[in-house]
Design a protein around this motif. Structure first.
Motif, mmCIF file in Angstrom:
data_model
loop_
_atom_site.group_PDB
_atom_site.id
_atom_site.type_symbol
_atom_site.label_atom_id
_atom_site.label_comp_id
_atom_site.label_asym_id
_atom_site.label_seq_id
_atom_site.Cartn_x
_atom_site.Cartn_y
_atom_site.Cartn_z
ATOM 1 N N ALA A 28 27.454 -22.917 32.428
ATOM 2 C CA ALA A 28 27.206 -24.179 31.734
ATOM 3 C C ALA A 28 27.525 -24.020 30.250
ATOM 4 O O ALA A 28 28.154 -24.871 29.647
ATOM 5 C CB ALA A 28 25.760 -24.613 31.917
ATOM 6 N N ALA A 29 27.124 -22.888 29.664
ATOM 7 C CA ALA A 29 27.404 -22.651 28.252
ATOM 8 C C ALA A 29 28.915 -22.568 28.016
ATOM 9 O O ALA A 29 29.408 -23.041 27.010
ATOM 10 C CB ALA A 29 26.725 -21.365 27.792
ATOM 11 N N ALA A 30 29.639 -21.992 28.979
ATOM 12 C CA ALA A 30 31.077 -21.817 28.812
ATOM 13 C C ALA A 30 31.815 -23.153 28.851
ATOM 14 O O ALA A 30 32.968 -23.223 28.488
ATOM 15 C CB ALA A 30 31.627 -20.881 29.878
ATOM 16 N N GLN A 31 31.136 -24.220 29.320
ATOM 17 C CA GLN A 31 31.787 -25.524 29.374
ATOM 18 C C GLN A 31 32.028 -26.088 27.982
ATOM 19 O O GLN A 31 32.853 -26.969 27.820
ATOM 20 C CB GLN A 31 30.926 -26.507 30.162
ATOM 21 N N THR A 34 36.099 -25.037 22.445
ATOM 22 C CA THR A 34 36.334 -24.947 21.010
ATOM 23 C C THR A 34 37.807 -25.280 20.748
ATOM 24 O O THR A 34 38.602 -25.393 21.694
ATOM 25 C CB THR A 34 36.061 -23.534 20.443
ATOM 26 N N VAL A 35 38.151 -25.400 19.480
ATOM 27 C CA VAL A 35 39.527 -25.713 19.108
ATOM 28 C C VAL A 35 40.493 -24.591 19.481
ATOM 29 O O VAL A 35 41.699 -24.775 19.408
ATOM 30 C CB VAL A 35 39.637 -26.014 17.600
ATOM 31 N N ASN A 36 39.974 -23.459 19.910
ATOM 32 C CA ASN A 36 40.850 -22.363 20.353
ATOM 33 C C ASN A 36 41.212 -22.461 21.831
ATOM 34 O O ASN A 36 41.904 -21.593 22.352
ATOM 35 C CB ASN A 36 40.181 -21.015 20.067
ATOM 36 N N ASP A 37 40.741 -23.509 22.509
ATOM 37 C CA ASP A 37 40.964 -23.614 23.952
ATOM 38 C C ASP A 37 42.156 -24.485 24.344
ATOM 39 O O ASP A 37 42.260 -24.900 25.493
ATOM 40 C CB ASP A 37 39.690 -24.141 24.636
ATOM 41 N N GLY A 38 43.054 -24.762 23.406
ATOM 42 C CA GLY A 38 44.228 -25.557 23.757
ATOM 43 C C GLY A 38 43.856 -26.996 24.071
ATOM 44 O O GLY A 38 44.074 -27.455 25.189
ATOM 45 N N GLY A 139 30.919 -37.560 24.306
ATOM 46 C CA GLY A 139 31.363 -36.727 25.423
ATOM 47 C C GLY A 139 31.046 -35.252 25.221
ATOM 48 O O GLY A 139 30.162 -34.892 24.428
ATOM 49 N N ASP A 140 31.750 -34.389 25.949
ATOM 50 C CA ASP A 140 31.534 -32.945 25.817
ATOM 51 C C ASP A 140 32.079 -32.482 24.474
ATOM 52 O O ASP A 140 33.221 -32.781 24.136
ATOM 53 C CB ASP A 140 32.248 -32.190 26.937
#
Ligand code: HEC
Length: 145
Positions: A28-31, A34-38, A139-140
């Protein structure tokens, strides 16, 4: 005999549930992205460059480093200032206050494209999905870092 097998089965089920619950916490935390995730596409950033040059560069400079008219939108001075905030917050601020001589003029598409361009200029990676921030719905979160 059959009772104890049933009880053992129930215990195994219970243990599996506990493990699944424990595993669901880090996932859940990994959802949170960040701006580094493309989070934007290369084509979107290129569209954003045209919109940026038309609407922002007069004050923030074509190279995004700013000048006498406005602060830079590139480099650690900019990203450091927004670090920990979300892209939604950056979009909301930008929509409400920029372009400073005519706030509220940007369409939702232009706003997303320009933010994609600013992200690319700050060396964040492009990905396969376009950035589609909806100002009406946070949103997320996508965290700036
Ligand atoms: C008329 C000049 C002008 C134009 C055009 C303009 N800006 Fe700005 N911008 C400023 C000034 C001055 C500031 C600093 C004051 C402030 O933060 O409100 C600023 C601040 C910002 C910030 C915050 C910077 C920081 O360090 O936190 C962002 C983001 C931004 N502008 C984005 C844009 C975008 C995107 C556009 C084009 C759609 C744009 N601006 C157009 C003058 C301008």
């Amino acid at each position: 005999m059959s009772v104890s097998i049933t009880r053992r089965f129930a215990l195994v089920l219970f243990a599996a549930t506990v493990v699944a619950a424990a595993l669901s916490v880090p996932s859940a935390a990994a959802q949170e992205r960040t701006v580094n995730d493309g989070v934007f596409t290369a084509e979107q950033a290129t569209r954003g460059r045209a919109a940026y040059r038309a609407q922002c560069a007069a004050c923030h400079a074509t190279n995004l480093f700013g000048g006498e008219m406005a602060p830079g939108l590139k480099g650690s001075g900019f990203t450091g200032g927004w670090s920990g905030a979300t892209l939604w917050e950056l979009a909301d601020f930008t929509n409400a206050t920029m372009p400073q001589d005519a706030p509220g003029r940007l369409s939702a598409q232009e706003l997303n494209d320009i933010i994609a361009y600013i992200l690319r200029e700050n060396d964040y990676p492009a990905g396969s999905d376009e950035l589609a921030i909806d100002l009406a719905n946070q949103g997320d979160p996508i965290r700036i870092e």
